[in-house]
Each structure stands twice: as C-alpha cells, then as structure tokens.
Scaffold this motif. Structure first.
Motif, PDB file in Angstrom:
ATOM      1  N   ARG A  28       0.829  -1.211   0.000  1.00  0.00           N
ATOM      2  CA  ARG A  28       0.000   0.000   0.000  1.00  0.00           C
ATOM      3  C   ARG A  28       0.859   1.255   0.000  1.00  0.00           C
ATOM      4  N   SER A  29       2.004   1.182   0.674  1.00  0.00           N
ATOM      5  CA  SER A  29       2.921   2.318   0.673  1.00  0.00           C
ATOM      6  C   SER A  29       3.411   2.625  -0.733  1.00  0.00           C
ATOM      7  N   GLY A  30       3.621   1.564  -1.523  1.00  0.00           N
ATOM      8  CA  GLY A  30       4.052   1.773  -2.901  1.00  0.00           C
ATOM      9  C   GLY A  30       2.997   2.461  -3.746  1.00  0.00           C
ATOM     10  N   ARG A  31       1.727   2.282  -3.378  1.00  0.00           N
ATOM     11  CA  ARG A  31       0.645   2.899  -4.151  1.00  0.00           C
ATOM     12  C   ARG A  31       0.325   4.317  -3.693  1.00  0.00           C
ATOM     13  N   ASP A  32       0.369   4.557  -2.376  1.00  0.00           N
ATOM     14  CA  ASP A  32      -0.036   5.889  -1.896  1.00  0.00           C
ATOM     15  C   ASP A  32       1.135   6.757  -1.440  1.00  0.00           C
ATOM     16  N   GLY A  33       2.354   6.192  -1.444  1.00  0.00           N
ATOM     17  CA  GLY A  33       3.530   6.983  -1.111  1.00  0.00           C
ATOM     18  C   GLY A  33       3.682   7.310   0.352  1.00  0.00           C
ATOM     19  N   ARG A  34       2.907   6.649   1.216  1.00  0.00           N
ATOM     20  CA  ARG A  34       3.008   6.918   2.649  1.00  0.00           C
ATOM     21  C   ARG A  34       4.016   5.988   3.308  1.00  0.00           C
ATOM     22  N   THR A  35       4.422   6.368   4.504  1.00  0.00           N
ATOM     23  CA  THR A  35       5.509   5.675   5.188  1.00  0.00           C
ATOM     24  C   THR A  35       4.989   4.498   6.018  1.00  0.00           C
ATOM     25  N   VAL A  36       5.772   3.415   6.022  1.00  0.00           N
ATOM     26  CA  VAL A  36       5.544   2.277   6.910  1.00  0.00           C
ATOM     27  C   VAL A  36       6.686   2.251   7.913  1.00  0.00           C
ATOM     28  N   THR A  37       6.360   2.167   9.186  1.00  0.00           N
ATOM     29  CA  THR A  37       7.381   2.174  10.231  1.00  0.00           C
ATOM     30  C   THR A  37       7.264   0.929  11.093  1.00  0.00           C
ATOM     31  N   VAL A  38       8.405   0.310  11.373  1.00  0.00           N
ATOM     32  CA  VAL A  38       8.461  -0.897  12.193  1.00  0.00           C
ATOM     33  C   VAL A  38       9.204  -0.579  13.488  1.00  0.00           C
ATOM     34  N   PHE A  39       8.605  -0.941  14.610  1.00  0.00           N
ATOM     35  CA  PHE A  39       9.233  -0.822  15.934  1.00  0.00           C
ATOM     36  C   PHE A  39       9.550  -2.243  16.412  1.00  0.00           C
ATOM     37  N   PHE A  40      10.824  -2.540  16.537  1.00  0.00           N
ATOM     38  CA  PHE A  40      11.263  -3.858  17.000  1.00  0.00           C
ATOM     39  C   PHE A  40      11.619  -3.734  18.482  1.00  0.00           C
ATOM     40  N   ILE A  41      10.949  -4.486  19.318  1.00  0.00           N
ATOM     41  CA  ILE A  41      11.055  -4.327  20.779  1.00  0.00           C
ATOM     42  C   ILE A  41      11.580  -5.614  21.405  1.00  0.00           C
ATOM     43  N   ASP A  42      12.624  -5.486  22.201  1.00  0.00           N
ATOM     44  CA  ASP A  42      13.190  -6.642  22.901  1.00  0.00           C
ATOM     45  C   ASP A  42      13.295  -6.296  24.388  1.00  0.00           C
ATOM     46  N   LEU A  43      12.726  -7.155  25.244  1.00  0.00           N
ATOM     47  CA  LEU A  43      12.777  -6.889  26.684  1.00  0.00           C
ATOM     48  C   LEU A  43      14.212  -7.018  27.190  1.00  0.00           C
ATOM     49  N   ASP A  44      14.588  -6.135  28.091  1.00  0.00           N
ATOM     50  CA  ASP A  44      15.938  -6.163  28.654  1.00  0.00           C
ATOM     51  C   ASP A  44      15.995  -7.155  29.819  1.00  0.00           C
ATOM     52  N   ALA A  45      17.064  -7.955  29.847  1.00  0.00           N
ATOM     53  CA  ALA A  45      17.335  -8.863  30.965  1.00  0.00           C
ATOM     54  C   ALA A  45      16.134  -9.759  31.293  1.00  0.00           C
ATOM     55  N   PHE A  46      15.428 -10.199  30.266  1.00  0.00           N
ATOM     56  CA  PHE A  46      14.249 -11.029  30.528  1.00  0.00           C
ATOM     57  C   PHE A  46      14.641 -12.405  31.085  1.00  0.00           C
ATOM     58  N   LYS A  47      15.816 -12.882  30.727  1.00  0.00           N
ATOM     59  CA  LYS A  47      16.268 -14.175  31.235  1.00  0.00           C
ATOM     60  C   LYS A  47      16.314 -14.170  32.761  1.00  0.00           C
ATOM     61  N   ALA A  48      16.659 -13.030  33.339  1.00  0.00           N
ATOM     62  CA  ALA A  48      16.724 -12.940  34.801  1.00  0.00           C
ATOM     63  C   ALA A  48      15.351 -13.131  35.434  1.00  0.00           C
ATOM     64  N   VAL A  49      14.290 -12.691  34.722  1.00  0.00           N
ATOM     65  CA  VAL A  49      12.935 -12.875  35.238  1.00  0.00           C
ATOM     66  C   VAL A  49      12.607 -14.364  35.294  1.00  0.00           C
ATOM     67  N   ASN A  50      12.902 -15.078  34.211  1.00  0.00           N
ATOM     68  CA  ASN A  50      12.643 -16.523  34.186  1.00  0.00           C
ATOM     69  C   ASN A  50      13.467 -17.264  35.230  1.00  0.00           C
ATOM     70  N   ASP A  51      14.728 -16.848  35.342  1.00  0.00           N
ATOM     71  CA  ASP A  51      15.612 -17.562  36.266  1.00  0.00           C
ATOM     72  C   ASP A  51      15.236 -17.319  37.721  1.00  0.00           C
ATOM     73  N   SER A  52      14.813 -16.116  38.044  1.00  0.00           N
ATOM     74  CA  SER A  52      14.545 -15.784  39.453  1.00  0.00           C
ATOM     75  C   SER A  52      13.108 -16.073  39.875  1.00  0.00           C
ATOM     76  N   LEU A  53      12.152 -15.897  38.968  1.00  0.00           N
ATOM     77  CA  LEU A  53      10.744 -16.063  39.326  1.00  0.00           C
ATOM     78  C   LEU A  53      10.083 -17.274  38.683  1.00  0.00           C
ATOM     79  N   GLY A  54      10.751 -17.871  37.714  1.00  0.00           N
ATOM     80  CA  GLY A  54      10.185 -19.030  37.040  1.00  0.00           C
ATOM     81  C   GLY A  54       9.528 -18.656  35.718  1.00  0.00           C
ATOM     82  N   HIS A  55       9.363 -19.661  34.861  1.00  0.00           N
ATOM     83  CA  HIS A  55       8.814 -19.416  33.525  1.00  0.00           C
ATOM     84  C   HIS A  55       7.340 -19.009  33.575  1.00  0.00           C
ATOM     85  N   GLY A  56       6.626 -19.462  34.605  1.00  0.00           N
ATOM     86  CA  GLY A  56       5.234 -19.046  34.732  1.00  0.00           C
ATOM     87  C   GLY A  56       5.118 -17.550  34.896  1.00  0.00           C
TER      88      GLY A  56
END
Length: 368
Positions: A215-243
């Motif tokens: 659609r961007s190719g047809r109307d010339g408008r911008t497409v924006t992607v936000f890639f989000i990665d949680l910081d230190a998420f492994k510590a959450v699993n290790d300390s509190l469990g996967h649940g």
C-alpha cells in the motif's frame, strides 16, 4: 452408474452421474417413489404428520408422487429453496426450518434479502452465473439470517432447472455449516496468533507488513516498524520461574496493544520480542512521539508471580516509503537498530541508519 469404454486390462471405467443433489431430490426420488409400491402406505402415513411446505412446486400428472416427494423433502436434513429468474423465492421445503427457523415469510421475496450484506454481492453474482448455465450446478458459501436474528453459515448448491417441468426454477439445496465454520475459524486463528498473548504471530506479522509495504508503494506513505526486545528477561525466568515470565510477556503484549491504534499491528515476534507496524506515520517527529508512547508502557512494573516486576525494553525503529523493501529487510533494519540500543545499555530507542548496516549480518566465516 453405467459402464463406459473397456480399459486395456479388460475392466470398465465407470461414469458417475454428477447431477446436483437438488436434481436428484426432485427427479430421481419422484421416479423411485412412483415405482416403489411397497413403501406407498408408509410414506402416506408420514405425510399425515408432515410439517406444511411453503409455496408450490409445479404439479405432475401423478398427484400421489407429489405427495410422496413432499414427505421425503420434509424429512431431509437440508432445506430446498426454489427461485425464479429474478431471485424471487417461489418455494421452500419445511426442511428450511431446521436451517433458518420458520421462514414461511420468505416466499415471494428476493432471496438476497436473507443474505448477509457483506456476502450479498458475491451471492448475486453466483446466482447470475447459475442462471446463465443450462446444465451443471454451482456450490458456494454465505451467511444467511436466522429467524432469531443471528447469522448462520450455509453451504448451497444451486442448479438451473428452469427447463425442468417438475421444478421451473433455480433449485438450491442448503445446509447449515456454522459449526464447521466456527472450527475452521478457530484453527485459522490458532495458526496465525500467539497462544500466550493472543497477538498476531510472526507469520501473520510478515503477511500484514507485506500488505502495508504494498500500500505504501501505491499511496507513497511511510511504513514504520518498531522492533522491541525486553531487557534482561532471562533474569525474570531464572529468578521467578517461567510461569511468571509468561505473565510478564502477556502483560507487556496487552499494554502494547492498548497503546497502538486500531489500524496498527502489534505482534509477538518470538521469545521476548515484539513488533509494532505503523502505517501512515506523519513524519519523523510523529515517529519519535509514538516511540515514547510505546516506551511509557514500561514505566510501571508488570505484576507477575504475585509481585510487581520492573521491566525495560530496547526499541529499534526503521521506516520505508515507496513499497520497495521486502518485509524481512525492514524487520532486519529495525532489529539492527534495536541491537545498537542493547549495546548502549538498553532501555531506549534508536532509528536505523546506514551506520548500522553491518549489524544486520552475522559473521559466517568458517574456522578450520
């Protein structure tokens, strides 16, 4: 079934009569009943208990055969509808009650009035195609209104029997497939959505991103992607469990979805990674403001494992205009920008630029 030409091994290829069920119901059953004297008494008894038919089919010379035919149609699992050339309903069998409830009021009306507005154009076109055919049948699916006001999914098989003196109309055999459709939709949803967060998964994300770029190719408008990665998420699993880790992921996904607009796509890319696709971003300043709104999701702890869990995230942002990049390329750009934030300690966002190009590639040099 009849024999055709013999094959090389002396056997015969059988030819199967592919007439539509409605033609079979109207013509073949009449033939059978007219000659099955042994079941005449039983059918007449059944007719006495029959629910009344609505409308009329053309009468045959053998009125008794007509009575038998009505009795059989009444006990059919499907409903039978007959229409004229203008889609006006001239007959419905009592079996339609099992499909759409008591719809005696539909005789004389345009059949399209029963069809869901979103399906009506396609069904009108399908009926026009059937009308143009002198032989064969056509099968299609659509939603029709039940007498209780709900919409039911129907499978219909229509045949042009205008030239058949026993019908003189477009005969449509209909059956309720709502349960099957519900199962299909559930399976489709499961295949395209993350089971933990309910968000679109990577497959659906890439498909929607591809559409946005097109659609961007047809109307010339911008497409924006936000890639989000949680910081230190492994510590959450290790300390509190996967649940507890799952609770954090579900909470973050819900918060991101609440911030995004209805036309945006929020997806779980995998693990502790999320992606937001925004179409029609106004300018670079708007993108910056939106990135800050997404980051605000993490200002308050996420409750998991019975306690508040502080969570931060790294954001990479990449934009494209003109419909040229592939979805995977735009995702890689945003991912590279996210890793640049990670290298700086996380808890921030960065826009992709050419200096990050090398970050998109992994060193695949083989060490011997």
């Amino acid at each position: 079934m009849s024999r055709g030409e013999p094959t090389s091994d002396g056997r015969y290829r059988h030819r199967i009569d592919a007439l539509a069920p409605v033609r079979f119901t109207v013509r073949v059953l009449t033939f059978v009943v007219g000659r099955a004297a042994a079941v005449t008494a039983a059918l007449e008894a059944a007719l006495a208990q029959d629910r009344p038919q609505v409308g009329r089919l053309p009468a045959s010379a053998d009125g008794q055969a007509d009575a038998h035919l009505h009795a059989l149609l009444a006990r059919a699992a499907d409903g039978l509808v007959v229409m004229d050339e203008s889609n006006r309903i001239t007959y419905v069998s009592s079996g339609l009650t099992d499909v759409l409830g008591n719809r005696a009021d539909v005789v004389g009306k345009d059949a399209i009035e029963l069809v869901h507005p979103e399906d009506a154009p396609a069904i009108r076109a399908a009926l026009a195609t059937v009308l143009a055919r002198e032989e064969g049948s056509m099968t299609f699916e659509f939603r029709a209104e039940h007498v209780d006001g709900s919409w039911r999914w129907l499978e219909a098989r229509a045949a042009n029997l205008l030239a058949d003196p026993s019908v003189l109309g477009i005969a449509i055999n209909v059956r309720d497939i709502s349960e099957r459709k519900s199962i299909e939709n559930d399976l489709r949803h499961r295949a395209l959505h993350d089971t933990l967060t309910g968000l679109p998964n990577r497959t659906l994300l890439v498909d929607r991103l591809r559409g946005a770029i097109g659609r961007s190719g047809r109307d010339g408008r911008t497409v924006t992607v936000f890639f989000i990665d949680l910081d230190a998420f492994k510590a959450v699993n290790d300390s509190l469990g996967h649940g507890a880790g799952d609770e954090v992921l579900a909470g973050v996904g819900g918060r991101l979805a609440a911030v995004a607009r209805t036309q945006d796509t929020v997806a779980r890319y995998g693990g502790d990674e999320f992606v937001v696709v925004v179409e029609h971003a106004q300018d670079a300043e708007w993108v910056e403001d939106f990135a800050e709104r997404l980051r605000a999701v993490f200002r308050e702890p996420v409750h998991a494992g019975g306690r508040p869990v502080p969570v931060t995230a790294s954001f990479g942002v990449a934009s494209a205009c003109g419909g040229s990049p592939a979805p995977e390329g735009l995702l890689r750009d945003a991912d590279a920008a996210m890793y640049r934030v990670k290298e700086g300690g996380g808890d921030g966002h960065a826009m992709f630029d050419d200096s990050m190009i090398d970050d998109r590639f992994v060193d695949l040099t083989v060490v011997e």
